[in-house]
Structures are given as structure tokens and as C-alpha cells.
Design an enzyme around this catalytic site. Sequence first.
Site, PDB file in Angstrom:
ATOM      1  N   GLY A  28       0.842  -1.198   0.000  1.00  0.00           N
ATOM      2  CA  GLY A  28       0.000   0.000   0.000  1.00  0.00           C
ATOM      3  C   GLY A  28       0.874   1.243   0.000  1.00  0.00           C
ATOM      4  NE  ARG A  47     -17.150  17.250  16.140  1.00  0.00           N
ATOM      5  CZ  ARG A  47     -17.807  16.633  17.115  1.00  0.00           C
ATOM      6  NH1 ARG A  47     -18.977  17.071  17.512  1.00  0.00           N
ATOM      7  NH2 ARG A  47     -17.304  15.568  17.705  1.00  0.00           N
ATOM      8  NE  ARG A  70      -7.586  -4.954   4.251  1.00  0.00           N
ATOM      9  CZ  ARG A  70      -7.081  -5.065   3.019  1.00  0.00           C
ATOM     10  NH1 ARG A  70      -6.135  -5.932   2.788  1.00  0.00           N
ATOM     11  NH2 ARG A  70      -7.509  -4.302   2.041  1.00  0.00           N
ATOM     12  CB  THR A  73       2.370   1.253   6.225  1.00  0.00           C
ATOM     13  OG1 THR A  73       1.005   1.049   6.621  1.00  0.00           O
ATOM     14  CG2 THR A  73       3.238   1.107   7.466  1.00  0.00           C
ATOM     15  CB  ILE A  74      -1.567   5.386   5.884  1.00  0.00           C
ATOM     16  CG1 ILE A  74      -2.528   4.254   5.512  1.00  0.00           C
ATOM     17  CG2 ILE A  74      -1.106   6.132   4.641  1.00  0.00           C
ATOM     18  CD1 ILE A  74      -3.882   4.749   5.003  1.00  0.00           C
ATOM     19  CG  ASP A  75      -2.755   0.598   7.893  1.00  0.00           C
ATOM     20  OD1 ASP A  75      -3.477   1.569   7.637  1.00  0.00           O
ATOM     21  OD2 ASP A  75      -2.887  -0.513   7.350  1.00  0.00           O
ATOM     22  CE  LYS A 106     -21.376  14.889  23.228  1.00  0.00           C
ATOM     23  NZ  LYS A 106     -20.985  13.933  22.208  1.00  0.00           N
ATOM     24  CG  ASP A 161       2.654  -6.289   7.661  1.00  0.00           C
ATOM     25  OD1 ASP A 161       2.274  -5.862   6.555  1.00  0.00           O
ATOM     26  OD2 ASP A 161       1.880  -6.756   8.515  1.00  0.00           O
ATOM     27  NE  ARG A 163      -1.175  -5.038  -1.301  1.00  0.00           N
ATOM     28  CZ  ARG A 163      -1.915  -3.926  -1.129  1.00  0.00           C
ATOM     29  NH1 ARG A 163      -2.769  -3.545  -2.040  1.00  0.00           N
ATOM     30  NH2 ARG A 163      -1.779  -3.206  -0.027  1.00  0.00           N
ATOM     31  CG  ASP A 174       0.517  -2.038  10.134  1.00  0.00           C
ATOM     32  OD1 ASP A 174       1.417  -1.356   9.600  1.00  0.00           O
ATOM     33  OD2 ASP A 174      -0.185  -2.838   9.505  1.00  0.00           O
ATOM     34  CG  MET A 182      -8.136   3.172   4.716  1.00  0.00           C
ATOM     35  SD  MET A 182      -6.911   3.431   3.450  1.00  0.00           S
ATOM     36  CE  MET A 182      -7.663   2.538   2.100  1.00  0.00           C
TER      37      MET A 182
HETATM   38  P1  ADP Z   1       2.521  -4.187   2.652  1.00  0.00           P
HETATM   39  O1  ADP Z   1       3.984  -4.128   2.445  1.00  0.00           O
HETATM   40  O2  ADP Z   1       1.871  -2.830   2.541  1.00  0.00           O
HETATM   41  O3  ADP Z   1       2.137  -4.932   3.913  1.00  0.00           O
HETATM   42  P2  ADP Z   1       1.602  -6.498   1.067  1.00  0.00           P
HETATM   43  O4  ADP Z   1       1.285  -7.336   2.257  1.00  0.00           O
HETATM   44  O5  ADP Z   1       0.595  -6.443  -0.014  1.00  0.00           O
HETATM   45  O6  ADP Z   1       1.881  -4.965   1.410  1.00  0.00           O
HETATM   46  O7  ADP Z   1       2.980  -7.024   0.476  1.00  0.00           O
HETATM   47  C1  ADP Z   1       3.571  -6.418  -0.647  1.00  0.00           C
HETATM   48  C2  ADP Z   1       4.294  -7.450  -1.475  1.00  0.00           C
HETATM   49  O8  ADP Z   1       5.366  -8.019  -0.697  1.00  0.00           O
HETATM   50  C3  ADP Z   1       3.461  -8.656  -1.897  1.00  0.00           C
HETATM   51  O9  ADP Z   1       2.667  -8.416  -3.029  1.00  0.00           O
HETATM   52  C4  ADP Z   1       4.537  -9.672  -2.181  1.00  0.00           C
HETATM   53  O10 ADP Z   1       5.119  -9.449  -3.439  1.00  0.00           O
HETATM   54  C5  ADP Z   1       5.559  -9.379  -1.086  1.00  0.00           C
HETATM   55  N1  ADP Z   1       5.295 -10.268   0.057  1.00  0.00           N
HETATM   56  C6  ADP Z   1       4.376 -10.121   1.029  1.00  0.00           C
HETATM   57  N2  ADP Z   1       4.381 -11.162   1.883  1.00  0.00           N
HETATM   58  C7  ADP Z   1       5.314 -12.019   1.408  1.00  0.00           C
HETATM   59  C8  ADP Z   1       5.775 -13.306   1.809  1.00  0.00           C
HETATM   60  N3  ADP Z   1       5.263 -13.936   2.863  1.00  0.00           N
HETATM   61  N4  ADP Z   1       6.756 -13.888   1.082  1.00  0.00           N
HETATM   62  C9  ADP Z   1       7.276 -13.265   0.002  1.00  0.00           C
HETATM   63  N5  ADP Z   1       6.878 -12.077  -0.439  1.00  0.00           N
HETATM   64  C10 ADP Z   1       5.907 -11.445   0.235  1.00  0.00           C
HETATM   65  O1  F6P Z   2      -1.968   0.902   3.417  1.00  0.00           O
HETATM   66  C1  F6P Z   2      -2.655   0.144   4.384  1.00  0.00           C
HETATM   67  C2  F6P Z   2      -4.101   0.097   4.032  1.00  0.00           C
HETATM   68  O2  F6P Z   2      -4.487   1.413   3.923  1.00  0.00           O
HETATM   69  C3  F6P Z   2      -5.032  -0.628   4.959  1.00  0.00           C
HETATM   70  O3  F6P Z   2      -5.446   0.090   6.064  1.00  0.00           O
HETATM   71  C4  F6P Z   2      -6.139  -0.971   4.017  1.00  0.00           C
HETATM   72  O4  F6P Z   2      -6.932  -1.998   4.462  1.00  0.00           O
HETATM   73  C5  F6P Z   2      -5.387  -1.365   2.808  1.00  0.00           C
HETATM   74  O5  F6P Z   2      -4.269  -0.519   2.776  1.00  0.00           O
HETATM   75  C6  F6P Z   2      -6.140  -1.321   1.554  1.00  0.00           C
HETATM   76  O6  F6P Z   2      -5.245  -1.406   0.478  1.00  0.00           O
HETATM   77  P1  F6P Z   2      -5.658  -1.761  -1.008  1.00  0.00           P
HETATM   78  O7  F6P Z   2      -6.930  -1.066  -1.272  1.00  0.00           O
HETATM   79  O8  F6P Z   2      -4.530  -1.252  -1.814  1.00  0.00           O
HETATM   80  O9  F6P Z   2      -5.798  -3.239  -1.039  1.00  0.00           O
END
Ligand code: ADP
Ligand code: F6P
Length: 327
Positions: A15, A159, A176, A130-132, A218, A107, A76, A134, A174
Site C-alpha cells: 500500500g 461534524r 485493516r 504505511t499509513i497504518d 447531546k 510488513d 502486489r 502497524d 482505514m
Molecule cells: P505491505 O507491504 O503494505 O504490507 P503487502 O502485504 O501487499 O503490502 O505485500 C507487498 C508485497 O510483498 C506482496 O505483493 C509480495 O510481493 C511481497 N510479500 C508479502 N508477503 C510475502 C511473503 N510472505 N513472502 C514473500 N513475499 C511477500
Molecule cells: O496501506 C494500508 C491500508 O491502507 C489498509 O489500512 C487498508 O486496508 C489497505 O491498505 C487497503 O489497500 P488496497 O486497497 O490497496 O488493497
Amino acid sequence: MSNKVNKIAILTSGGDSPGMNAALRAVVRTGLYFGLEVYGIMRGYSGMMEDDIFQMDSRSVANIIQRGGTILKSARCKEFYTPEGRAKAYANLERRGIDGLVVIGGDGSFTGAMKLQAEFGIPVIGLPGTIDKDLYGTDFTIGFDTAVNTAVEAIDKIRDTADAHDRLFIVEVMGRHAGYIALHSGIATGAETILIPEASTNMDDVIASLSEKEKRKKLVNIIVVAEGDAFGGANEVAKVIKERLPKFDTKVSILGHIQRGGSPTCSDRLIASRMGYHAIEALLAGKSNVMVGIVNNEMSYTPLEIAIREKDVIDEDWLRIVKILAS
Ligand code: ADP
Ligand code: F6P
């Protein structure tokens, strides 16, 4: 500073988040400053796989510090989950003699980077994009501040109209798996209740609190819900409220991807610039498999494995503050 690395590549993955461009600019210009060759990889691991890789110079990152999104684009990539896919991708780095990699992402992207490092020995550094918010090992992630400010601006507007009609708004932000955007934007906009994945949602409590407030006249209330709240998001929460409190004029607003876009705030540009600079310093110092973060305004280096696995505990104080201030 010992220079074990000569050619580095950088990618943005998962993301996107506002400030990724500022981080990219910092990595490229710092790398060039220290005499490295710097390569940009388009569309994250997809571009690595498809050999969509180009050499960058200082002008490649001109005029981007203020831009949301990412000029390298993000994607992705399913193939990267397999060892064969990663071998194919790594071959494109190896052929160019690339001996260091900076990954800006969340992550999932860090998990991919760790695997690449384990399988081929290439040093990798992660920057938390990441905006999250996390990831463990940093007080802020690149993009979080911008996303929260976007949410705050939107909720303030909601508001105004809620006030004009004495309405209850359930606003979904947002997050997840993480409630930080909800928590920060909710407190900053005076939300009545904030529902997040990290805390159990008790609808009886929400109903009781709204009923009690109704008795005190309220009538304008904002409930901020993270999309990953266990109850199922704003629409599910609204369904229960409409059933049990039909007198309330209840509306739902889902903010969605506007939170991912826009020009990064000053704070995001600053942390992105500092982290980008330190990503290169870390690579040159022989560090690998770590995420560069900022804790208490000091740079910190957290093993990627810990950055993605450990979870920050949401301070109970924050939730108590919400209740007291909304009374
Ligand atoms: P974010 O980095 O925002 O958490 P994703 O979870 O979609 O985004 O992961 C981004 C990309 O990183 C995936 O499309 C994939 O190419 C790679 N990736 C994610 N998890 C794994 C994994 N367990 N093993 C190998 N590559 C991964
Ligand atoms: O970047 C993190 C996030 O904003 C999550 O909070 C959200 O669920 C997700 O990305 C959605 O991403 P996409 O629409 O690209 O699957």
C-alpha cells in the site's frame, strides 16, 4: 564509514503512503553523495521480476518531495511469494552487480525482503512506509501523519453537517489490522466512541452511552471506526444502532483511499528524509535485515522480523481519554 556496498536498488511496495517519494529522494541523493550507483525498481517486486530497473541520478528525484503516491509506483506481486519467483527477481539484481536493497513498504514488503536476504545474502534495509503505523520499532511510519490529518479534515467537515441536522455519524477510517488512524483522528475530532481492532467492541456499551447522551440532549455524535474493527466496520455498527436507537438520525461515511493520497505533511517529509538518509548510512555500516525507525526522536534499527511480528499495545489511557472528553 566502511563502504561494503557499491550499487544499491530501491523500491516501493504494498500500500502506498504519502512521503514515500520524500524517502526515495533521500535514499537516492544520500547514496549518490556517498559514491554509490543507485537503481530504481518500478512497481515493487513486480518490477524486480520483470527487470523494470533503471539507474537513477539526482534529477530522477527532483520535484517529488511534496508529492503523494510514489514515482516508482507500487504493486502486489504474487510470484514473489514463491522461491522460484524470488530467484528470477534476484537474477536481475545480480546481473547488474546490485549489492544492497532498500525497501519502502509495510510488513508484507518486509517479509519479502527478509526472504530475499535469507536466500541470496543481499543486505536489505526496510523503511516503514504505511499509513497504518502497524510496525514495531518506530513511533511513526511514513504517511501516517498525512493520513491522520486527512481523516481529521474530513471528520471536521462531517461534524459541521452533523451539527446542522443533529445527526449521528459513523465514520470509517482505514486500518485493516491497526486502529491508530482511528484513535488519533477520533481523539483529535472529539469522537464519542472509537472502535478499533485492538480492543473488543461492546455494542451494548455504545448503545448505553448514546442513550445516556440523548437524555442530556447531546444529539450530535461522531463514532470513528477502523475498517478492521472486529464488529465489521461502519455499516455493521450503523445497522445495530439503527435497530436499537431508531430515534437517532444515523448516517455512515466511509473515508476510504483519500487517506492514502495527498501531499505529505511536514512531519512525514521530515521523518522520510531522516529515515532515507539513515538507510544508506546503515547499509554502509554493514547493517542488514533491519527497519530504520525513529523512537523518541532518535534513530532506531529494529530487525525486520521483530518490526513485523511485535505489536505495540494500545495504551488504555487513550481509550479512557476518549470516554471522558466526549462526556
Ligand atoms: P505491505 O507491504 O503494505 O504490507 P503487502 O502485504 O501487499 O503490502 O505485500 C507487498 C508485497 O510483498 C506482496 O505483493 C509480495 O510481493 C511481497 N510479500 C508479502 N508477503 C510475502 C511473503 N510472505 N513472502 C514473500 N513475499 C511477500
Ligand atoms: O496501506 C494500508 C491500508 O491502507 C489498509 O489500512 C487498508 O486496508 C489497505 O491498505 C487497503 O489497500 P488496497 O486497497 O490497496 O488493497
